[in-house]
Scaffold this active site. Structure first.
Site, PDB file in Angstrom:
ATOM      1  N   SER A 136     -24.232 -25.444 -32.632  1.00  0.00           N
ATOM      2  CA  SER A 136     -23.506 -24.241 -33.032  1.00  0.00           C
ATOM      3  C   SER A 136     -22.214 -24.619 -33.740  1.00  0.00           C
ATOM      4  O   SER A 136     -21.582 -25.617 -33.418  1.00  0.00           O
ATOM      5  CB  SER A 136     -23.177 -23.376 -31.813  1.00  0.00           C
ATOM      6  OG  SER A 136     -22.429 -22.243 -32.204  1.00  0.00           O
ATOM      7  N   LYS A 152     -28.655 -22.616 -25.935  1.00  0.00           N
ATOM      8  CA  LYS A 152     -28.233 -22.162 -27.268  1.00  0.00           C
ATOM      9  C   LYS A 152     -28.627 -20.701 -27.491  1.00  0.00           C
ATOM     10  O   LYS A 152     -27.875 -19.923 -28.102  1.00  0.00           O
ATOM     11  CB  LYS A 152     -28.877 -23.050 -28.343  1.00  0.00           C
ATOM     12  CG  LYS A 152     -28.590 -22.616 -29.798  1.00  0.00           C
ATOM     13  CD  LYS A 152     -27.099 -22.569 -30.101  1.00  0.00           C
ATOM     14  CE  LYS A 152     -26.793 -22.580 -31.597  1.00  0.00           C
ATOM     15  NZ  LYS A 152     -27.447 -21.566 -32.390  1.00  0.00           N
ATOM     16  N   HIS A 180     -26.153 -18.626 -25.693  1.00  0.00           N
ATOM     17  CA  HIS A 180     -24.938 -18.680 -26.518  1.00  0.00           C
ATOM     18  C   HIS A 180     -25.006 -17.648 -27.638  1.00  0.00           C
ATOM     19  O   HIS A 180     -24.074 -16.881 -27.872  1.00  0.00           O
ATOM     20  CB  HIS A 180     -24.769 -20.096 -27.097  1.00  0.00           C
ATOM     21  CG  HIS A 180     -23.813 -20.192 -28.252  1.00  0.00           C
ATOM     22  ND1 HIS A 180     -24.158 -19.768 -29.534  1.00  0.00           N
ATOM     23  CD2 HIS A 180     -22.545 -20.647 -28.353  1.00  0.00           C
ATOM     24  CE1 HIS A 180     -23.135 -19.955 -30.350  1.00  0.00           C
ATOM     25  NE2 HIS A 180     -22.150 -20.501 -29.664  1.00  0.00           N
ATOM     26  N   ASN A 181     -26.142 -17.619 -28.353  1.00  0.00           N
ATOM     27  CA  ASN A 181     -26.287 -16.688 -29.464  1.00  0.00           C
ATOM     28  C   ASN A 181     -26.305 -15.243 -28.986  1.00  0.00           C
ATOM     29  O   ASN A 181     -25.787 -14.346 -29.659  1.00  0.00           O
ATOM     30  CB  ASN A 181     -27.555 -16.994 -30.253  1.00  0.00           C
ATOM     31  CG  ASN A 181     -27.409 -18.219 -31.148  1.00  0.00           C
ATOM     32  OD1 ASN A 181     -26.562 -19.073 -30.906  1.00  0.00           O
ATOM     33  ND2 ASN A 181     -28.236 -18.324 -32.162  1.00  0.00           N
ATOM     34  N   GLU A 218     -22.876 -14.298 -28.393  1.00  0.00           N
ATOM     35  CA  GLU A 218     -22.286 -14.124 -29.725  1.00  0.00           C
ATOM     36  C   GLU A 218     -22.576 -12.713 -30.255  1.00  0.00           C
ATOM     37  O   GLU A 218     -21.680 -12.046 -30.798  1.00  0.00           O
ATOM     38  CB  GLU A 218     -22.855 -15.180 -30.665  1.00  0.00           C
ATOM     39  CG  GLU A 218     -22.383 -15.122 -32.088  1.00  0.00           C
ATOM     40  CD  GLU A 218     -23.109 -16.165 -32.949  1.00  0.00           C
ATOM     41  OE1 GLU A 218     -23.652 -15.785 -34.005  1.00  0.00           O
ATOM     42  OE2 GLU A 218     -23.142 -17.344 -32.546  1.00  0.00           O
TER      43      GLU A 218
END
Length: 484
Positions: A131, A185, A188-189, A192
């Site tokens: 990222s 990940k 995480h996204n 986000e």
């Protein structure tokens, strides 16, 4: 070819790939590169890589032959079939113990499948979330590797060297086996997605509710970025408000209000549903983008449907302060929900995730980097078995201090007719999570009434199930074959 000299290879020379190669080169590693379209390699070598130690190759076979053992090949191509195609081309050329690293945005079940398939052939697979975008790849991204743990000692120095650093610590550590790296990940996204939507809601409240200009919004967000909301997304949002179009007006006002998405937010929401975790905020963020995409339909509805007409008439300074608190508290709920999902996935898939280490990986280099990720790491360092971030002393105190402004913001949003799906769902989750008793007893009664699905009783021990013949006509047989 002469004696192998390269430490690692990279396949896929789009901008992310090129920047990561130059990052590795800057840290003293010799990198071999290959791109399916050879002219891209030539342009890269004549441009950014000119005068570097980067080794260009024309074929995958030549690429593999240039590598020291164990061979380490980093793939940065479009997620999906392209990754499988590259792996299929690589596999016959590799030996047992060699390592393939997929650094793209792959879905974690694909990484799990690739891990299993390659392990059977003696090849070590790593699925690594990366990222930070193009700038992060060049200057230091957040890297989240998972897969075959036997690969980690052979790639640790390279990945930690090129990753972002916070207080001297690399924003890269081993996540777990199988698809764990890409799962982290993915979450995480998802976070986000939530962060971006909540910032958009704050923007809407200040612009539509208070009538702030782009220059005033820029000043507000710059001020917020000096305090507890200090983060990459708040920082770039302030910069966005400051950019003028050719006519001198704010560029942001000229951008069509229809948001795109690439699927990782949806993946997070689907996983939450699969695991039974109430990750409501990320789900609302995904649906908010879906609603925005109905632009033409919304234009027609704006003429046909009515709502509040009055503008906010109170203290503007207090309103801005309340919105800041609402944004801060909602962000905490978003991370709390994300960590709930990570904890459940860790148990379900046997990954043994290190939650404090994940917070450290997200502190620098990535899109969601923010000041309070350090506080999340401290919370898990203090109590690795922490059940929920909301009950940590630091975050509990923040919520206590923020919730009056948070509640005022949601109330004002409703009165003004301004949608705040993420902030509102965050507050609803918080109020639900803190309640000892929820109205689900009525849901269970309804389910038993129409479907004989049974219920537990407050005056009996957990695990005992009961059925009532609510109408006197239904009998005493409970449902065993279906659910609703």
């Amino acid at each position: 070819m002469s004696q192998p000299t390269s430490d690692i290879a990279l396949i896929g020379l789009a901008v992310m790939g090129q920047n990561l190669v130059m990052n590795m080169n800057d840290h003293g590693f010799t990198v071999s590169v290959y791109n399916r379209t050879g002219s891209v390699t030539d342009e890269f070598m004549a441009g950014p890589a000119k005068g570097s130690k980067v080794v260009p190759t024309k074929t995958v076979k030549e690429l593999v032959a240039s590598l020291k053992s164990p061979r380490r090949v980093f793939i940065l191509v479009k997620a999906g079939n392209a990754v499988d195609a590259v792996i299929d081309e690589l596999t016959p050329l590799l030996a047992q113990g060699d390592i393939i690293i997929d650094g793209g945005n792959s879905h974690f079940p694909d990484s799990q499948r690739r891990f299993d398939q390659l392990k059977a052939k003696g090849i070590r697979f790593v699925g690594s979330g990366v990222s930070g975008g193009e700038e992060g790849a060049r200057r230091g991204p957040s890297i989240m590797p998972g897969g075959d743990p036997e690969a980690w000692p052979h790639i640790k120095e390279i990945l930690q060297s090129v990753s972002a650093k916070v207080d001297g610590e690399p924003c890269c550590d081993w996540v777990g086996e199988g698809g764990a790296g890409h799962y982290v990940k993915m979450v995480h996204n998802g976070i986000e997605y939530g962060d971006m939507q909540m910032i958009a809601e704050a923007y809407d409240l200040l612009k539509s509710g208070l009538g702030l200009s782009a220059d005033e919004l820029k000043a507000v967000f710059e001020d917020w970025n000096k305090g507890v909301l200090d983060s990459y997304l708040i920082e770039i949002t302030a910069e966005i408000f400051g950019l003028k179009d050719e006519d001198g007006g704010p560029l942001v006002d000229k951008i069509l209000d229809a948001a795109g998405q690439k699927g990782t937010g949806k993946w997070t929401s689907n996983s939450a549903l699969d695991l039974g975790m109430p990750v409501t905020l990320i789900g609302e963020a995904v649906f908010a983008r879906a609603l925005s995409s109905l632009k033409t339909e919304r234009e027609r509805a704006s003429v046909a449907l009515s709502g509040p007409k009055s503008a906010f008439g109170g203290d503007k300074k207090a309103f801005i302060a309340d919105v800041m608190l609402a944004l801060y508290a909602s962000k905490i709920v978003s991370y709390a929900q994300g960590y709930m999902l990570l904890r459940e996935a860790s148990t379900e898939y046997g990954w043994k995730l290190n939650f404090g280490s994940i917070a450290l990986m997200w502190r620098g280099g990535c899109i969601i980097r923010s000041r309070f990720l350090g506080d999340i790491k401290k919370a898990f360092d203090k109590n690795p078995e922490l059940e929920n971030l909301l009950v940590d002393d630091f975050f509990r105190k923040v919520i206590d201090e923020s919730q009056t402004g948070w509640r005022k913001t949601i109330a004002n949003a409703a009165l003004l007719g301004i949608p705040t799906p993420c902030m509102s769902s965050a507050l609803a989750f918080y109020d639900g999570y803190r309640r000892e008793r929820l109205p689900a007893n009525l849901l269970q009664a309804q389910r038993d009434y129409f479907g004989a699905h049974t219920y537990e009783r407050t005056d009996k021990k957990r695990g005992e199930f009961f059925h009532t013949n609510w109408t006197g006509r239904g009998g005493n047989v409970s449902s065993r074959s279906y659910n609703a």
